[in-house]
Write an enzyme that holds these catalytic residues in place. Structure first.
Site, mmCIF file in Angstrom:
data_model
loop_
_atom_site.group_PDB
_atom_site.id
_atom_site.type_symbol
_atom_site.label_atom_id
_atom_site.label_comp_id
_atom_site.label_asym_id
_atom_site.label_seq_id
_atom_site.Cartn_x
_atom_site.Cartn_y
_atom_site.Cartn_z
ATOM 1 N N SER B 96 0.834 -1.199 0.000
ATOM 2 C CA SER B 96 0.000 0.000 0.000
ATOM 3 C C SER B 96 0.872 1.254 0.000
ATOM 4 O O SER B 96 1.791 1.370 -0.798
ATOM 5 C CB SER B 96 -0.946 -0.059 1.198
ATOM 6 O OG SER B 96 -1.926 0.937 1.107
ATOM 7 N N ASP B 220 -9.921 -3.805 -5.799
ATOM 8 C CA ASP B 220 -9.255 -3.093 -4.708
ATOM 9 C C ASP B 220 -9.779 -1.657 -4.725
ATOM 10 O O ASP B 220 -9.432 -0.882 -5.621
ATOM 11 C CB ASP B 220 -7.738 -3.126 -4.941
ATOM 12 C CG ASP B 220 -6.961 -2.425 -3.837
ATOM 13 O OD1 ASP B 220 -7.587 -1.746 -3.003
ATOM 14 O OD2 ASP B 220 -5.719 -2.555 -3.819
ATOM 15 N N HIS B 248 -7.636 -5.251 -0.729
ATOM 16 C CA HIS B 248 -6.394 -4.478 -0.668
ATOM 17 C C HIS B 248 -5.271 -5.204 0.081
ATOM 18 O O HIS B 248 -4.184 -4.671 0.210
ATOM 19 C CB HIS B 248 -6.727 -3.145 0.025
ATOM 20 C CG HIS B 248 -5.639 -2.124 -0.041
ATOM 21 N ND1 HIS B 248 -5.074 -1.696 -1.220
ATOM 22 C CD2 HIS B 248 -4.996 -1.436 0.949
ATOM 23 C CE1 HIS B 248 -4.145 -0.788 -0.963
ATOM 24 N NE2 HIS B 248 -4.058 -0.612 0.338
#
Lengths: 280, 266
Positions: B96, B220, B248
């Protein structure tokens, strides 16, 4: 006159006039570009110590280190150990941490200028890839640059502060539901908020010439049903500089509750008109 | 500053290995999110794990809203970890936001990195209509998100966790992520969320000159597929792999797929 004395004078001359229309960041950027031009440095870094964990690169030339964050402690300790004096190095010292060493990769001479003021703590680093001769004329030039940058720092701090205040009060005054008109007694300036600009049928809010304001106020008064009564009261009002509240201006479609408040302060005097709409 | 304590650093795996594998977790998680990934690499790599300040077991006193108002603060932390541990030949996996943290650190210390792996990362979350860039979020959406975080953090955490984790058949995954989010102090979570959602490091992508793997999952909501295509197009030596799972957090929901992708790349 030596080259460095002439350069110092040029620097002072070129940074002497603060352009108040420019944002502080632009003023700093052009001043630091001048520092680079004056000193023919290869790297310029302005670090602001923002809190115990944060030293932020506010400006860097070249720009690759802009917004870079460093842990402030090692460099702050170094400055304090040396009594906040300008430091000149013929070779890069151990500045306490690898990151600074990495930033200054390829730099062989370095000057560190503390730029502390009452409210902020900063440091300017000027570096050269080739060896620099730190003779007395050069050091005098750097001292001059330091003094001028400290002045710029205080001026831009004040400028930013006042710009923020102006934005804040402008937002408040333009969003207030009443029409506000300020007529300065100097005879040259006046100001209206959004509501007042609409009420007085002016092209835009903000600064106005008193003649335009006076004309617009007369037209508003002439649209009132009780204009004769308003006119008589206005004559008395202007004769005695008194505060008037709850003064009713009767219009065709609505009533206006008007206040007129004399303002008499050391740096500002005039009259504040407040128009509050009342539905009929 | 004791960096080991600040970031709760753990160095595990083969400590004599010539290569290092840094695993950097994203927002709302900590180093334990890689627990299913680690066994596949502990024989061949020195593995560096840590918690980003504000999350996990990091030193909460080290959190500064100034330092972490942009992800540059986290990039500096990563650089300090790398230099303090004298790491080199680094294979970096950032999940991320930590994908971009790694990219920023790489651009300042390229000689220390061998490869970059970006898992569910984005160089910009906000759409930019003027350039037709699609990041997945617009200003009103972000304003609503921050308003929800400020007004009722716990309710936001539960809702956000469900939306980003997906896998409705395994509700315990979203529940655990929500619990992790709730452990973060609300003011810290908001500062960090703003640092993430307003970041824009698209201009750093062409500066990457090591082989880079971009891993993208399906559905996502934080990083639409088009973002990974953008990254592939702008990173000079980039390979893009689709991980066949939704949400995610593929390292949690499909660790074997992530392991296979990393192994094929390394």
């Amino acid at each position: 006159m030596s080259t460095w004395v002439r350069k110092a004078l040029d620097f002072v001359n070129q940074t002497g006039n603060l352009n108040k229309d420019k944002p502080a960041s632009n003023i700093w950027m052009s001043n630091l570009q001048l520092v680079r031009q004056t000193t023919e440095a290869d790297i310029i870094l302005l670090l602001d110590f923002e809190d115990e964990e944060t030293a932020k690169v506010k400006f860097s030339l070249p720009g690759s280190f802009n917004d870079f964050i460093l842990t402030p402690t090692p460099i702050q300790q170094l400055i304090r150990r040396n009594g906040s004096k300008i430091l000149y190095w013929d070779e890069i010292p151990a500045l306490g941490y690898q990151l600074m060493k990495d930033i200054l990769k390829g730099i062989s001479s370095l000057v560190l200028i503390p730029l502390n003021s009452m409210s902020t703590e900063s440091v300017l680093l000027i570096g050269w890839e080739s060896g620099q001769d730190f003779n007395s004329d050069f050091k005098d030039c750097i001292e001059t640059i330091k003094i001028r940058l400290k002045e710029t720092k205080e001026q831009t701090r004040q400028l930013t502060y006042f710009q923020k205040i102006a934005i804040r009060y402008s937002a408040i005054l333009h969003h207030i539901p009443h029409a506000l008109v300020f007529v300065n007694s100097d005879g040259f300036t006046g100001w209206v908020n959004d509501e007042a600009a609409a009420l007085l049928r002016l092209a835009s809010p903000g600064d106005q010439l008193p003649a335009i304001l006076s004309d617009a106020m007369t037209q508003l008064r002439d649209r009132a049903i009780n204009r004769e009564e308003i006119y008589k009261k206005a004559i008395r009002l202007f004769s005695y500089m008194e505060t008037v509240t709850n003064w009713e201006w009767q219009m065709e479609d609505r009533n206006l509750l008007v206040s007129c408040i004399p303002i008499d302060m050391q740096q500002l005097s005039g009259r504040l008109w407040i128009f509050e709409e009342r539905n009929k | 500053m004791d960096i080991i304590h600040r970031n709760n650093i753990h160095v595990i795996g083969n400590l004599n290995a010539p290569s290092t594998l840094i695993l950097n977790h994203g927002f709302g998680l900590d180093q334990t999110c890689f627990k299913d990934i680690i066994p596949a690499f502990e024989q061949d790599y020195k593995i560096v794990l840590f918690d980003n300040v504000g999350g996990g077991k990091s030193d909460i006193n080290a959190f500064s809203p100034k330092r972490y108002e942009t992800i540059n603060g986290y990039a500096t932390d990563l650089a300090e970890i790398i230099t303090a541990l004298e790491l080199s030949n680094i294979n970096y996996l950032g999940h991320s936001v930590s994908g971009m943290t790694g990219v920023l650190t790489y651009t300042h210390y390229p000689e220390r990195f061998s490869k970059l792996m970006l898992l569910g990362s984005s160089p910009r979350y906000l759409n930019e209509p003027t350039t037709n860039y699609v990041g997945g979020f617009d200003i009103p959406t972000l304003n609503s998100l921050f308003e929800a975080m400020e007004n009722n953090y716990h309710a936001w955490a539960a809702g956000f966790a469900k939306a980003v984790m997906r896998h409705e058949d395994k509700p315990e995954l979203a529940e655990e992520f929500a619990r992790n989010l709730e452990k973060i102090r609300q003011d810290i979570a908001i500062v960090v969320a703003k640092a993430i959602f307003y970041l824009d490091h698209r201009f750093e992508l062409p500066k990457i000159h090591v082989p880079t793997l971009v891993m993208q999952t399906a559905e996502d909501i934080a990083v639409p597929a088009v973002v990974s295509e953008y990254m592939e197009a702008h990173i000079p030596d980039c390979r893009r792999i689709k991980i066949h799972t939704e949400g995610h957090f593929p390292q949690i929901t499909a660790p074997h797929e992530v392991i296979a992708a990393i192994q094929s790349f390394l």
